[in-house]
Design a protein around this motif. Structure first.
Motif, PDB file in Angstrom:
ATOM      1  N   UNK A 184      18.403  39.583  17.317  1.00 37.60           N
ATOM      2  CA  UNK A 184      17.881  39.487  16.522  1.00 37.60           C
ATOM      3  C   UNK A 184      17.068  37.862  16.512  1.00 37.60           C
ATOM      4  N   UNK A 185      15.898  37.647  15.657  1.00 32.81           N
ATOM      5  CA  UNK A 185      14.846  36.162  16.227  1.00 32.81           C
ATOM      6  C   UNK A 185      16.133  35.260  15.306  1.00 32.81           C
ATOM      7  N   UNK A 186      16.457  35.310  14.632  1.00 31.10           N
ATOM      8  CA  UNK A 186      17.817  34.018  14.135  1.00 31.10           C
ATOM      9  C   UNK A 186      18.392  35.325  12.894  1.00 31.10           C
ATOM     10  N   UNK A 187      20.028  34.073  12.785  1.00 31.08           N
ATOM     11  CA  UNK A 187      20.132  34.588  11.640  1.00 31.08           C
ATOM     12  C   UNK A 187      20.789  33.311  10.378  1.00 31.08           C
ATOM     13  N   UNK A 188      20.429  34.325   8.923  1.00 30.17           N
ATOM     14  CA  UNK A 188      20.466  33.106   8.114  1.00 30.17           C
ATOM     15  C   UNK A 188      22.390  33.255   7.474  1.00 30.17           C
ATOM     16  N   UNK A 189      22.765  32.341   7.719  1.00 33.37           N
ATOM     17  CA  UNK A 189      24.037  32.400   7.296  1.00 33.37           C
ATOM     18  C   UNK A 189      24.702  31.905   6.291  1.00 33.37           C
ATOM     19  N   UNK A 190      24.847  32.415   5.159  1.00 31.96           N
ATOM     20  CA  UNK A 190      25.787  31.827   3.848  1.00 31.96           C
ATOM     21  C   UNK A 190      27.288  32.146   3.410  1.00 31.96           C
ATOM     22  N   UNK A 191      28.132  31.151   3.162  1.00 36.48           N
ATOM     23  CA  UNK A 191      29.260  31.065   3.031  1.00 36.48           C
ATOM     24  C   UNK A 191      30.156  30.479   1.430  1.00 36.48           C
ATOM     25  N   UNK A 192      29.766  31.578   0.725  1.00 40.10           N
ATOM     26  CA  UNK A 192      30.394  31.363  -0.503  1.00 40.10           C
ATOM     27  C   UNK A 192      31.828  30.763  -1.120  1.00 40.10           C
ATOM     28  N   UNK A 193      32.387  30.778  -0.275  1.00 42.11           N
ATOM     29  CA  UNK A 193      33.055  29.407  -0.459  1.00 42.11           C
ATOM     30  C   UNK A 193      33.789  28.047  -0.304  1.00 42.11           C
ATOM     31  N   UNK A 194      32.661  27.861   1.515  1.00 41.97           N
ATOM     32  CA  UNK A 194      32.313  26.515   1.658  1.00 41.97           C
ATOM     33  C   UNK A 194      30.600  25.700   0.501  1.00 41.97           C
ATOM     34  N   UNK A 195      30.409  27.160  -0.040  1.00 41.65           N
ATOM     35  CA  UNK A 195      28.875  26.969  -1.406  1.00 41.65           C
ATOM     36  C   UNK A 195      28.901  27.950  -2.470  1.00 41.65           C
ATOM     37  N   UNK A 214      15.335  30.170   7.655  1.00 39.67           N
ATOM     38  CA  UNK A 214      14.106  31.122   7.351  1.00 39.67           C
ATOM     39  C   UNK A 214      15.188  32.291   7.293  1.00 39.67           C
ATOM     40  N   UNK A 215      14.230  32.872   6.696  1.00 42.27           N
ATOM     41  CA  UNK A 215      14.473  34.222   6.376  1.00 42.27           C
ATOM     42  C   UNK A 215      13.160  35.283   6.176  1.00 42.27           C
ATOM     43  N   UNK A 216      13.497  36.446   6.957  1.00 40.16           N
ATOM     44  CA  UNK A 216      11.933  36.886   7.545  1.00 40.16           C
ATOM     45  C   UNK A 216      12.950  38.729   7.830  1.00 40.16           C
ATOM     46  N   UNK A 217      12.199  39.807   6.775  1.00 39.21           N
ATOM     47  CA  UNK A 217      12.095  41.314   6.784  1.00 39.21           C
ATOM     48  C   UNK A 217      12.580  41.436   8.631  1.00 39.21           C
ATOM     49  N   UNK A 218      13.035  41.979   8.695  1.00 43.61           N
ATOM     50  CA  UNK A 218      13.688  43.000   9.785  1.00 43.61           C
ATOM     51  C   UNK A 218      14.025  41.596  11.373  1.00 43.61           C
TER      52      UNK A 218
END
Length: 446
Positions: free
Chosen positions: A43-54, A81-85
């Protein structure tokens, strides 16, 4: 490190039927790493969300089911940044976030252009709860401990891994490959397939740190036992967990509640055992009464065996020192070959869709260690910890069910060969069982 699961993730990415992905697996098996590595590679980039940390990110899912607004809020709050596909969106530690899991339904229906993967420890427990769940709106993928072939690559033995995977005939393995593979398998019994102990061993060759890492993983699992909603179950889970080496050390490895505690009854401990199964820390293998289809229809629900998720963790839990590595076949034969059976079961779980069973009869006593269902065939398996083996139970099984046995399989330290309808697979080739069965069936049909 290299994980073969990346190929499955790539197939998910390119599938026209792709849905949000839920990745399951025990703590510290490498779920987060493999998702981040997949995103980095494809992918062009990764958007990572940790629901334990945040934990504050959970609120975005509590207040709306509009997925575009959810993503907009997440992007602004995290400056990602979050982009479709083009972006792989990773929701991590979602096991305590029912609204996040439930939102996958709306991502699937209203925003399929976004590529989303969810992961979390004890997800099997969370998904077993009767809360709102997006049935039919997600794909599942299981992350298991590293296979022996993956261990070989991490250990700098890619040539051995490639050799195993390119075998296309049933013939003896040359000594130049057989002997080092035999030694490397003993090494795998010591480290197991959990990524962190493998990394420490392959990079530093430090046995003490590797041992400590395995102990830390076991301690982390034991802390998780307290997360059972009924606090009264916590000591029961611990007792079952600690009894597993003793259960497997018996000649007959059938699980007995009295080994957990004198006078223990099934109804008192079955919820605790089910917690371990849902967490996928253990595998439950039922006794089968007959090799019929589907194999589940012939389960004897009163008789089963329990195996650990990883052979290295079993060795550490059993307090078997790594020095056994240098003592001939001891690692293979120690406590009635339990490490070997556990290793074989690990490899079978990753190759076949249906959970294996085992078969036994009491009088006279015979036992086939595993039965596997491959397509519409049932294959009996015997696991031997040494070479020069005999297979009385496999012979008896064929006598009793002659029309249902196309091929009998034996794992041992003998070389690869097909003797009439008995396929002998060297233990270090257990990960190629499905492929070797196919080769053997073709050879028999010629």
């Amino acid at each position: 490190m290299e994980r073969f699961l990346l190929k499955k993730l790539l197939a998910w990415k390119t599938s026209p039927y792709r849905k949000p992905l839920i990745v399951k697996g025990v703590r510290q098996v490498g779920k987060t790493w493999i998702l981040k590595e997949f995103g980095r590679l494809y992918y062009d980039n990764v958007a990572y969300f940790n629901f334990d940390e945040n934990e504050e990110y959970k609120q975005f899912f509590d207040t709306t089911k509009n997925v575009n607004r959810i993503l907009q809020n997440l992007s602004m709050a995290s400056s990602q940044t979050i982009s479709p596909k083009k972006t792989l969106i990773i929701f991590d530690e979602v096991q305590d976030c029912p609204n996040v899991i439930n939102s996958m339904k709306y991502f699937c229906e209203n925003a399929p252009e976004y590529h989303i993967a969810c992961a979390g420890s004890l997800l099997g427990i969370a998904l077993a709860k009767p809360s709102s769940f997006p049935v039919g709106k997600v794909n599942f993928m299981q992350v298991d401990p590293m296979t022996f072939e993956e261990f070989l690559i991490a250990n700098g033995d890619s040539n051995l891994s490639e050799y195993i995977q390119t075998i296309d005939t049933i013939e003896p393995i040359p000594d130049a490959f057989f002997n080092p593979l035999y030694e490397k398998l003993k090494m795998y019994y010591v480290t197991g397939g959990m990524p962190e102990p493998v990394r420490i061993w392959t990079e530093a060759r430090d046995v003490n740190v590797m041992q400590e890492t395995l102990s830390n993983i076991i301690e982390a699992y034991e802390r998780d036992f307290a997360k059972h909603p009924n606090v009264n179950e916590f000591p029961k889970i611990s007792m079952i967990w600690n009894s597993i080496p003793s259960q497997l050390a018996k000649e007959n490895k059938k699980f007995l509640y009295k080994v957990v505690k004198t006078g223990a009854r099934a109804r008192e401990y079955e919820d605790a055992l089910q917690w371990l199964i849902d967490a996928r820390l253990v595998h439950k293998i039922y006794r089968s009464t007959s090799p019929g289809l589907p194999i589940s229809a012939y389960d004897d629900l009163s008789a089963f065996k329990i195996y650990l998720v990883d052979v290295g963790l079993l060795r550490r839990l059993a307090k078997l020192a790594p020095t056994a590595f240098g003592e001939g076949n001891r690692l293979f034969t120690e406590f009635k070959g339990a490490l070997t059976e556990n290793f074989v079961l690990q490899t079978l779980m990753t190759q076949f869709e249906v959970t294996p069973r085992y078969w036994s009869q009491a009088n006279p006593p015979y036992e086939v260690d595993f039965l596997i269902q491959r397509d519409n065939d049932i294959f009996p398996i015997e696991v031997k910890s040494e070479s020069n083996t005999t297979s009385k139970s496999l012979k008896k099984f064929k006598e009793l069910f002659p029309d249902k046995v196309k091929l009998r399989i034996r794992y041992s330290l003998d070389n690869l060969k097909l003797d009439d309808d008995v396929l002998n697979i060297p233990l270090f080739m257990a990960g190629q069982t499905d492929h070797l069965i196919e080769l053997a069936l073709k050879e028999k049909s010629v």
